[in-house]
Write an enzyme that holds these catalytic residues in place. Structure first.
Site, PDB file in Angstrom:
ATOM      1  N   PHE A   8      18.839  48.056 128.844  1.00  0.00           N
ATOM      2  CA  PHE A   8      17.680  48.254 129.726  1.00  0.00           C
ATOM      3  C   PHE A   8      17.233  49.708 129.674  1.00  0.00           C
ATOM      4  O   PHE A   8      17.072  50.370 130.695  1.00  0.00           O
ATOM      5  CB  PHE A   8      18.025  47.838 131.156  1.00  0.00           C
ATOM      6  N   THR A 100      19.840  46.562 123.023  1.00  0.00           N
ATOM      7  CA  THR A 100      20.868  47.583 123.117  1.00  0.00           C
ATOM      8  C   THR A 100      20.691  48.611 122.004  1.00  0.00           C
ATOM      9  O   THR A 100      19.981  48.385 121.029  1.00  0.00           O
ATOM     10  CB  THR A 100      22.272  46.977 122.989  1.00  0.00           C
ATOM     11  N   LYS A 129      17.395  46.009 114.273  1.00  0.00           N
ATOM     12  CA  LYS A 129      17.332  45.720 112.832  1.00  0.00           C
ATOM     13  C   LYS A 129      18.667  45.241 112.282  1.00  0.00           C
ATOM     14  O   LYS A 129      18.703  44.438 111.347  1.00  0.00           O
ATOM     15  CB  LYS A 129      16.912  46.976 112.073  1.00  0.00           C
ATOM     16  N   GLU A 153      10.397  39.977 115.785  1.00  0.00           N
ATOM     17  CA  GLU A 153       9.143  40.554 115.290  1.00  0.00           C
ATOM     18  C   GLU A 153       9.178  42.079 115.279  1.00  0.00           C
ATOM     19  O   GLU A 153       8.682  42.725 114.353  1.00  0.00           O
ATOM     20  CB  GLU A 153       7.972  40.083 116.153  1.00  0.00           C
ATOM     21  N   VAL A 156      10.419  45.424 112.313  1.00  0.00           N
ATOM     22  CA  VAL A 156       9.805  46.047 111.136  1.00  0.00           C
ATOM     23  C   VAL A 156       8.688  47.017 111.516  1.00  0.00           C
ATOM     24  O   VAL A 156       8.709  48.181 111.126  1.00  0.00           O
ATOM     25  CB  VAL A 156       9.292  44.984 110.150  1.00  0.00           C
ATOM     26  N   GLY A 210       8.997  63.728 119.988  1.00  0.00           N
ATOM     27  CA  GLY A 210       9.758  62.508 120.221  1.00  0.00           C
ATOM     28  C   GLY A 210       9.667  61.490 119.107  1.00  0.00           C
ATOM     29  O   GLY A 210      10.174  60.375 119.234  1.00  0.00           O
ATOM     30  N   ASP A 224      16.229  53.844 107.461  1.00  0.00           N
ATOM     31  CA  ASP A 224      15.510  52.944 108.376  1.00  0.00           C
ATOM     32  C   ASP A 224      14.560  52.046 107.591  1.00  0.00           C
ATOM     33  O   ASP A 224      14.525  50.825 107.794  1.00  0.00           O
ATOM     34  CB  ASP A 224      14.743  53.782 109.399  1.00  0.00           C
ATOM     35  N   LYS A 228      14.423  47.759 106.872  1.00  0.00           N
ATOM     36  CA  LYS A 228      13.200  46.982 107.084  1.00  0.00           C
ATOM     37  C   LYS A 228      12.784  46.260 105.798  1.00  0.00           C
ATOM     38  O   LYS A 228      12.275  45.132 105.846  1.00  0.00           O
ATOM     39  CB  LYS A 228      12.095  47.900 107.589  1.00  0.00           C
ATOM     40  N   GLY A 325       6.862  53.255 119.622  1.00  0.00           N
ATOM     41  CA  GLY A 325       6.295  53.366 120.962  1.00  0.00           C
ATOM     42  C   GLY A 325       6.923  52.340 121.884  1.00  0.00           C
ATOM     43  O   GLY A 325       7.149  51.199 121.485  1.00  0.00           O
TER      44      GLY A 325
END
Length: 356
Positions: A8, A100, A129, A153, A156, A210, A224, A228, A325
């Protein structure tokens, strides 16, 4: 629809707010009334109310005290202190929102969370991922065996539908190649370098804004984007590759001099994931590539993502949008919950049709 959150942080809280804000529209448009019954977070505590939590009150308590276990409801009995697995297996939630912080190398603890949900015949949506990149086939089969929904969804391109869009709207096409800018951090850094900044200064600015973590290794070395690429390969192209099968090179070796030399030839550099299917074999790689200025991916600026699908019938299809975001990522989870609701309603119709 009774929902439990495992994790959370910013994304989970953003989704909880979306579900409150959009509740009336979700009911009217999709017959979907979200009821959050449990929330568990390793740092913020855990609360469970089988009748449903008062989410605005819970968020207020969390903001004021930093611990959800200070939440109370005089109208019902609230259970506190459940860990993630107890929240998945021991509550009356039918769908788990798994958000998490997960180790991408091992996929844990998200892999265990997925297995626990599916084995207990609970559906699950996630932005992690790790489970999808490392165990897509196994977890997909487990979900199918138990007749539950698995949505991912947001793994990626966050809220930009890079997975479901081609599955639903490009149906009937054979996608022979995918190339994309799948990491907003590296794209921001390269865009800054294109404007004259050094790699070090561009990275520092990305961290300040950020976009980049304190340890940016996963982004800048291409890891990363590699995970993907694996998800796209296996989900959209029927592959069975692992991260180790994807050659990977990041952007940390790109200098100002290199960028200026490329610009002098009217080109630009982007970190691309490129996946090809030929003769039943899939190959994938992640590396910086020089692009002509008229390439649609060359126009993708800043912390934005873009992806190009090469289709045998529709031709090239280009999609761009936010790749990160909190609200955008939360929206990707909402997409999955809506599609879960659609599948539920279709199954009910099938049962009614067969009964008649």
């Amino acid at each position: 629809m009774k929902i439990a959150f495992v994790g959370f942080g910013g994304v989970g809280q953003s989704l909880a707010k979306l579900l409150v804000e959009q509740k009336r529209q979700l009911i009217e448009d999709f017959g979907f009334e979200p009821v959050i019954v449990a929330v568990s977070d390793v740092m913020k505590g855990a609360v469970y109310d089988p009748k449903g939590l008062d989410i605005p009150h819970l968020l207020e308590v969390l903001d004021e005290t930093g611990n959800m276990e200070n939440y109370f409801n005089t109208r019902s009995k609230v259970v506190k202190g459940l860990n993630s697995l107890e929240t998945i297996t021991g509550t009356n939630a039918e769908v788990i929102v798994e958000v998490t912080y997960t180790n991408v190398k091992t996929g844990q603890p998200a892999i265990d969370h997925c297995k626990a949900a599916f084995e207990n015949k609970k559906s699950l949506v996630t932005t992690n991922k790790g489970p999808v990149a490392l165990l897509y086939q196994e977890l997909g089969e487990l979900a199918a065996k138990n007749d539950v929904f698995w949505g991912f969804e947001g793994t990626v391109m966050s809220g930009t539908p890079a997975l479901r869009m081609p599955v639903s709207t490009l149906a009937g096409n054979d996608i022979t190649e995918i190339k994309g800018i799948l990491n907003g951090t590296t794209n921001y850094i390269l865009t800054e370098m294109e404007a004259g900044s050094s790699y070090e200064n561009a990275l520092a600015k990305a961290q300040e804004l950020g976009y980049a973590e304190a340890d940016p290794t996963s982004d800048v070395e291409g890891y990363d984007a590699r995970y993907k690429a694996v998800i796209l390969s296996n989900y959209l192209m029927g592959g069975n590759i692992t991260p180790d099968d994807v050659a990977c090179q990041g952007i940390s070796g790109i200098t100002v001099e290199k960028m200026e030399e490329v610009k002098s030839r009217n080109k630009t550099i982007r970190l691309l994931a490129r996946i090809k299917k030929a003769n039943g074999k899939i190959t994938a790689k992640v590396q910086p590539e020089e692009l002509e200025k008229n390439d649609p991916l060359a126009s993708v600026q800043g912390p934005t993502n873009g992806i190009l699908y090469k289709c045998n019938l529709a031709g090239p299809i280009f999609l761009t949008g936010a790749g990160a975001g909190l609200r955008e990522t939360a929206y990707s989870l909402l997409i999955d919950l809506i599609n879960y609701q659609r599948e539920k309603r279709m199954k009910v119709r099938e049962v009614d049709y067969n009964a008649n």
